[in-house]
Design an enzyme around this catalytic site. Structure first.
Site, PDB file in Angstrom:
ATOM      1  N   ASN B 643      21.624  87.008  54.077  1.00 60.43           N
ATOM      2  CA  ASN B 643      21.232  88.127  53.212  1.00 60.43           C
ATOM      3  C   ASN B 643      20.760  89.274  54.102  1.00 60.43           C
ATOM      4  O   ASN B 643      19.670  89.232  54.654  1.00 60.43           O
ATOM      5  CB  ASN B 643      20.113  87.670  52.257  1.00 60.43           C
ATOM      6  CG  ASN B 643      19.669  88.781  51.320  1.00 60.43           C
ATOM      7  OD1 ASN B 643      19.598  89.950  51.710  1.00 60.43           O
ATOM      8  ND2 ASN B 643      19.349  88.431  50.090  1.00 60.43           N
ATOM      9  N   PRO B 644      21.582  90.294  54.249  1.00 59.46           N
ATOM     10  CA  PRO B 644      21.253  91.351  55.214  1.00 59.46           C
ATOM     11  C   PRO B 644      19.943  92.066  54.912  1.00 59.46           C
ATOM     12  O   PRO B 644      19.250  92.500  55.816  1.00 59.46           O
ATOM     13  CB  PRO B 644      22.436  92.323  55.113  1.00 59.46           C
ATOM     14  CG  PRO B 644      23.230  91.915  53.940  1.00 59.46           C
ATOM     15  CD  PRO B 644      22.888  90.497  53.603  1.00 59.46           C
ATOM     16  N   LYS B 713      21.631  81.429  62.928  1.00 56.50           N
ATOM     17  CA  LYS B 713      20.534  81.328  63.885  1.00 56.50           C
ATOM     18  C   LYS B 713      19.291  81.893  63.217  1.00 56.50           C
ATOM     19  O   LYS B 713      19.368  82.453  62.122  1.00 56.50           O
ATOM     20  CB  LYS B 713      20.858  82.121  65.145  1.00 56.50           C
ATOM     21  CG  LYS B 713      22.088  81.611  65.914  1.00 56.50           C
ATOM     22  CD  LYS B 713      22.346  82.522  67.119  1.00 56.50           C
ATOM     23  CE  LYS B 713      23.563  82.083  67.900  1.00 56.50           C
ATOM     24  NZ  LYS B 713      23.842  83.038  69.007  1.00 56.50           N
ATOM     25  N   GLY B 714      18.152  81.803  63.877  1.00 53.75           N
ATOM     26  CA  GLY B 714      16.920  82.277  63.247  1.00 53.75           C
ATOM     27  C   GLY B 714      16.691  83.757  63.477  1.00 53.75           C
ATOM     28  O   GLY B 714      17.122  84.317  64.482  1.00 53.75           O
ATOM     29  N   VAL B 715      16.007  84.386  62.515  1.00 54.31           N
ATOM     30  CA  VAL B 715      15.712  85.815  62.640  1.00 54.31           C
ATOM     31  C   VAL B 715      14.215  86.120  62.502  1.00 54.31           C
ATOM     32  O   VAL B 715      13.811  87.263  62.647  1.00 54.31           O
ATOM     33  CB  VAL B 715      16.493  86.634  61.589  1.00 54.31           C
ATOM     34  CG1 VAL B 715      17.981  86.478  61.808  1.00 54.31           C
ATOM     35  CG2 VAL B 715      16.114  86.220  60.164  1.00 54.31           C
ATOM     36  N   GLY B 716      13.413  85.109  62.245  1.00 56.72           N
ATOM     37  CA  GLY B 716      12.016  85.359  61.874  1.00 56.72           C
ATOM     38  C   GLY B 716      11.135  85.832  63.010  1.00 56.72           C
ATOM     39  O   GLY B 716      10.159  86.542  62.785  1.00 56.72           O
ATOM     40  N   GLU B 717      11.423  85.420  64.224  1.00 57.05           N
ATOM     41  CA  GLU B 717      10.479  85.691  65.305  1.00 57.05           C
ATOM     42  C   GLU B 717      11.030  86.617  66.379  1.00 57.05           C
ATOM     43  O   GLU B 717      10.276  87.216  67.142  1.00 57.05           O
ATOM     44  CB  GLU B 717      10.039  84.351  65.932  1.00 57.05           C
ATOM     45  CG  GLU B 717       9.246  83.538  64.930  1.00 57.05           C
ATOM     46  CD  GLU B 717       9.090  82.072  65.305  1.00 57.05           C
ATOM     47  OE1 GLU B 717       8.119  81.735  65.966  1.00 57.05           O
ATOM     48  OE2 GLU B 717       9.967  81.253  64.924  1.00 57.05           O
TER      49      GLU B 717
END
Ligand SMILES: Cc1cc2nc3c(=O)[nH]c(=O)nc-3n(C[C@H](O)[C@H](O)[C@H](O)COP(=O)(O)OP(=O)(O)OC[C@H]3O[C@@H](n4cnc5c(N)ncnc54)[C@H](O)[C@@H]3O)c2cc1C
Ligand code: SF4
Lengths: 349, 752
Positions: B643-644, B713-717
């Protein structure tokens, strides 16, 4: 929070009678008082709510050119009062540089004058603080004191008064109107707050039960409207107390200063009027050299009270900047970021 | 939507899918209207209120508490102290595995850090409980607090962070430095920081016999269940945790904290439901923090600007009673191609609460130091910082030589740099001014974060009425997990979002793993994907074996699930609805499950990480040293974007935290008492809107075949990494002053 009684008097007379009762406190909007109560720093047994007293919420622009600001006038309402801001632009700019929009919508004139220091040790009841607990000692000495006083402090207390609003008010000879059990009286704002000396618990000249009813700006204060600025250094672009601030108000004739008003904020336990610097500036050409000289004079008695020596030179530069901005004229519109170093930009107001 | 063939596994096709759509958060209206009920908003019949009393000393013991005064206060029901705290089945200091952190649950009168809970007051009202806590007026036997990175003899921890070795090295360091014509050695300091989500830790706990029901924000409900079960000697199944919304977590809600457990103990003690909410200042101590670091970087490069050796050492601090070692130096493992790299750590034990995972643990402070040092090295080599980074671009993982599962970092540099206008940057500092005479500087940093994944499970059901249900005990920290995971679920079931019921945020649903390590979408999303594939496969088997179905005998050709229908893959005109298949089979519904774990073979073969490039512009007042980040551009590549809108908001939030790290955030600790003196939001500064006038995140296209089935992949940090260095480097570029201590404050650059 301790248990307390709550009174909402209908008249000024009732209010001062209630306010004179032992351990009573006036409640304006509570943005400072409630924080202090939640932290156990203030433990009043009676809150006297002055929020609905008649007449305290009026902004009166006086015939003579001065103004009378009721004690319950909200900071935002005053700053956004167009005629007031035109007469006293530095006051409006200072108000809008303080706190956040939400706080300014609530915070009152009287409350701003009487807000307590931001010294962390004053707020931390586990620390020793002479102001909270006379004779207990002062943990700010030797502690986290980067933002503490550089003028007028004592061995007993090195805190500052953090108000922005009070700085241009002091520069402009504002007068505080009081009503006490003994009747009304007036005090110059410059004499209203007390330096700590050996009694840092005595913060103002208020007698028990005395209520601020209004703050008055004299007619002469409006004479500076064309050259009046406030500059505030803070550790983020908005919503931070001043590291150092200064108000500068000038009257110029052919590039020469005929009258100057300078006050500094967050440098001492009271808004700091720099009278010697004002005197030195009169008759001088309004240029960088004169401003720097005035700044040197303003800070000549300054000394560090801890890890805050940088504030002395910073204060000089803030005075120079405030004077330079004032000399180049009050802008037609308030900057998007009032009193900010970055006010040139159009950004979030 | 899954595409099923019997011969092959599933592949993902995206046309017309829910994945990739910029949906808004489904709970957005609830939150903006104040109708979303967070833990502290919950109320139960007969509920009472608890307030912690915390220690004002950092080391020593409590010698007395005025329990009588507290009890005498109107409304106070009970005071819980070590004398009457309910017995626990497991000692709070027991540590059976590295993720079991020692807790302060009134097990003794000892005080080991400031703000440690020393009693809990339970009352009819919050006000009475709070005043009761104040009336306890504790007395102490105080010992001198050990504070700061020099107050104790350092030790060398064998393990750091989540269990990596404390020292790692590759290549010949001595040879590397011998080959260097340029060497620098620099030291960077980063301060202690405290997680401060808007929502403090809160719990409403209610016992029914040995069954426990709680509302509390959690980034790991299954782990919390296990921990609580162990402490109270009950079965994890007896514990029901509801955690539909978190008002932010950032790592401090990953492990259930001591104060939350105290709320449960209080409920047991008084035999009534109890609500306990931390006060803001109580967030500074018992719920973890980011430890301070002092990092030394020693870099060598040859005459062409190629790194020849890199040593990164990090000193940090942990508590006197437990181990969490901020793995800061490991930031140097993954970015720059040096033939020799060595990372080491040591730590001191001080009188502080145990530090914990805090958004980008290790990476954030490590990247701050590394990206600053790389800038210093570029300057020493006379090179543009971007050219220097490209010169040292790692085509394989620097420590292991493994290929990357995917790495679009060059595209990040290129797209970010172009958008920012980096090419126009003068190499020397103090060259740029704005119209008001302010100094202007540009800096950049590389962002990196490992692409992790944890075991997770999900369940899926298709019903005869054409609707579907996906269940997973996932955690929405505000990042939009409900929304993004439901998008994955819709595709997994081949249903429109409107026909999908998505259940989440409760511990009685399948274990979604922990929402940490930027791995939640990868873990929970893959489990959902698997559950969808499983139920669709079952449904397809029914249809393909049923002579009455248009899909009969589709066999090797396979079927595609879309819009609530199964289609023959080789002839999409032949299809029927899920309901038709189920009806003929006489079934009301059909269920499937998904369970995923990291793919060991892929992990052994590939280095997996997300990358980015951050470009910063700062404006500095030359007289005052006041700094403002006037422009931030980040370009990030992190595989599939579910979800961009959510992804962008994670990047922006991360970058803003980078502003915070670079310029604002620090716990002002009194070195004498060990107390944090700015434990409130007026004085613990984080950026406000005016500090971030212009910020952009570019989503760089990247496809990854190896990380997981979704390519996520992760985007949170990742947004914090790179940004701190970029800002520090921009401050240098503006002023010519290199500040090696964070946060950068005005007196460091005002030119005294
Ligand atoms: C987070 C935060 C940030 C802030 N930032 C700034 C800033 O940048 N600059 C700045 O200048 N200020 C700042 N403030 C302070 C703010 O301006 C004051 O809290 C506010 O002005 C107090 O007004 P009030 O009406 O809420 O006073 P209250 O809190 O109600 O009262 C404050 C004190 O004044 C007394 N009092 C109030 N009115 C009267 C009266 N008429 N007569 C006698 N006694 C009275 C009360 O008894 C009490 O002791 C900040 C405050 C907060 C909480
Ligand atoms: S500086 Fe003043 S207010 Fe601060 S602790 Fe010392 S006495 Fe109290």
């Amino acid at each position: 929070m301790n248990r307390f009684d709550y009174a909402r008097p209908a008249t000024l007379a009732e209010a001062v009678t209630a306010g004179a009762l032992p351990n009573a406190a006036y409640l304006a909007s509570g943005t400072n008082l409630m924080d202090l109560m939640k932290g156990g720093v203030a433990r009043p047994s009676l809150l006297v709510d002055i929020g609905r007293l008649p007449g305290l919420d009026r902004i009166e622009l006086l015939e003579d050119g001065g103004a009378r600001i009721g004690a319950m006038v909200r900071n935002a309402d005053l700053a956004y009062h167009p005629a007031f801001a035109r007469r006293f632009p530095a006051v409006a700019e200072a108000l809008l540089s303080g706190a956040s929009a939400q706080l300014r919508n609530a915070a009152t004139t009287g409350g701003n004058l009487l807000q307590r220091t931001r010294c962390a040790y004053f707020y931390d009841t586990a620390s020793a603080c002479n102001k909270r607990d006379p004779g207990a000692g002062c943990d700010a000495v030797g502690g986290e004191n980067r933002l503490h006083a550089i003028l007028g402090f004592s061995a007993q207390c090195i805190a500052t008064h953090p108000s922005d609003f009070c700085v241009p008010l002091t520069a402009l000879d504002a007068v505080v109107e009081l009503l006490g059990p003994q009747g009304p009286r007036e005090v110059k704002l410059e004499d209203f707050h007390l330096l700590p000396g050996s009694t840092p618990e005595r913060e103002t000249v208020l007698e028990p039960g005395e209520l601020i009813t209004a703050v008055r700006l004299p007619a002469a204060a409006a004479d500076f409207a064309a050259h009046a600025r406030y500059v505030k250094i803070r550790e983020r672009t908005s919503y931070a107390f001043a590291v150092v601030s200064a108000a500068a108000c000038l009257r110029l004739q052919g590039g020469v200063v005929t009258q100057a008003r300078i006050a500094l904020g967050s440098v001492a336990l009271k808004p700091w009027r720099a009278r010697a610097a004002e005197a030195a500036l009169c008759g001088q050409r309004a240029d960088a050299a004169a401003f720097r000289q005035a700044a040197e004079t303003a800070l000549q008695d300054a000394s560090p009270s801890g890890d805050n020596a940088f504030k002395i030179e910073l204060a000089r530069r803030v005075v120079v900047r405030a004077l330079s901005l004032a000399a180049s004229g009050t802008p037609a519109r308030l900057p998007a970021l009032p009193a900010s170093a970055f006010s040139g930009e159009v950004a979030h107001a | 939507m899954p595409e099923i063939t019997l011969a092959q596994g599933q592949a993902h096709i995206r046309m017309g899918s829910s994945i990739g759509q910029p949906l808004t958060r489904w709970e957005g209206v609830l939150k903006t209207t104040g109708t979303a009920r967070f833990a502290a908003d919950q109320h139960q019949a007969g509920m009472v209120y608890a307030c912690l009393a915390v220690s004002s000393i950092a080391r020593g013991r409590v010698t007395s508490l005025d329990v009588a005064a507290a009890r005498a206060h109107p409304g106070v029901i009970e005071v819980m102290t070590p004398a009457n705290a309910p017995a626990l089945a497991l000692h709070p200091d027991a540590k059976h595995h590295p993720f079991m952190f020692r807790l302060d649950l009134l097990q003794s009168d000892a005080v080991r850090f400031a703000n440690q809970p020393i009693a809990v007051v339970i009352a009819q009202t919050l006000e009475a409980a709070t005043e009761g806590a104040a009336l306890l007026a504790p007395r102490y036997e105080e010992q001198p607090a050990r504070t700061g990175l020099d107050s104790a003899t350092p030790f060398t921890p064998p393990f750091i962070g989540a269990g990596s070795p404390g020292a790692e090295s590759h290549g010949d360091i001595e040879a590397g430095f011998a080959a260097a014509s340029v060497r620098i050695e620099v030291e960077y300091d980063t301060p202690a920081q405290y997680h401060n989500p808007m929502e403090p830790h809160a719990i409403v706990a209610a016992w029914d016999g040995d069954r426990l029901s709680i509302d509390t924000p959690s980034q790991g409900m299954a782990m919390a269940q296990q921990r609580i079960a162990g402490l109270f000697g009950i079965s994890p199944e007896n514990i029901h945790i509801r955690s539909p919304f978190l008002g932010g977590g950032f790592g401090c809600k990953g492990m259930i904290s001591g104060p939350q457990i105290l709320g449960i103990m209080a409920a047991r003690l008084v035999g009534r439901p109890v609500k306990l909410v931390l006060r803001r200042e109580q967030m500074f101590g018992p719920v973890g923090h980011r430890a301070p670091t002092r990092q030394t970087l020693h870099l060598g490069a040859d005459a062409d600007g190629q790194l020849t050796a890199l040593i990164h050492h990090a000193r940090t601090a942990t508590s006197t009673f437990d181990d969490f070692i901020e793995p800061a130096a490991n930031a140097s493992h993954s970015l720059y191609a040096s033939p020799a790299i060595r990372t080491t750590h040591d730590a001191v034990r001080i009188d502080t609460g145990t530090p914990l995972f805090m958004r980008a643990p290790g990476e954030a402070p490590g990247s701050a130091a590394l990206e600053s040092a790389i800038d210093e090295m570029a300057l020493a080599c006379g090179m543009d910082p971007l050219a220097f980074r490209l010169k040292n671009y790692a085509d394989v993982a620097p420590m292991t030589g493994k290929p990357f599962s995917s790495k679009a970092l060059r595209a990040c540099y290129q797209q970010g740099g172009e958008r920012f206008g980096w090419a126009a940057r003068p190499t020397a500092p103090r060259q740029m001014r704005d119209a008001n005479g302010m100094l202007v500087g540009w800096g950049m940093g590389t962002a990196v974060f490992p692409a992790l994944m944890f075991p997770a499970q999900a369940a899926a059901v298709l019903r005869r009425d054409g609707s579907g249900v996906v269940e997973i005990g996932a955690h929405d920290m505000g990042q939009g997990a409900w929304t993004a995971l439901a998008q994955i679920a819709a595709d997994a079931l081949g249903l429109d979002r409107a026909h999908l019921e998505f259940r989440s945020g409760s511990s009685d649903l399948p274990d979604a793993g922990i929402a940490g390590g930027s791995a939640h979408t990868a873990s929970a999303g893959s489990a959902i994907h698997g559950a969808g594939a499983d139920v669709i496969a079952k449904l397809a088997a029914l249809a393909m074996g049923d002579e009455a179905s248009p899909l009969f005998g589709a066999g090797n050709a396979g079927v595609i699930a879309r819009g609530g229908r199964l289609h023959r893959r080789d002839d999409e005109a032949r299809s029927e609805t899920y309901g038709e298949i189920l009806a003929r089979a006489g079934l009301e519904e059909i269920a499937g499950r998904g369970a995923v774990a990291p793919d060991q073979a892929a992990q052994a073969a590939y280095a997996m990480q997300a990358h980015g490039a951050v470009f910063a512009e700062v404006t500095v007042d030359p007289d005052f040293g006041q700094i403002r980040v006037t422009r931030l551009v980040g370009a990030f590549a992190a595989g599939t974007v579910i979800n961009p809108r959510m992804v962008r908001s994670q990047y922006l939030g991360g970058m803003i935290w980078g502003v915070s790290f670079a310029l604002h955030e620090h716990a002002a600790m009194d070195k004498r008492s060990g107390r944090t003196m700015n434990a409130n939001f007026a004085e613990y500064h984080v950026p406000v809107n005016a500090d971030v006038p212009s910020i952009e995140a570019i989503l760089v296209d990247e496809h990854d075949e190896h990380v997981n089935a979704l390519g996520v992949k992760g985007v949170g940090e990742i947004g914090i990494t790179g940004t701190v260095g970029a800002i520090a480097n921009a401050v240098w570029h503006a002023t010519g002053v290199r500040v090696r201590s964070f946060p950068i404050t005005l007196e460091q650059v005002m030119g005294l």
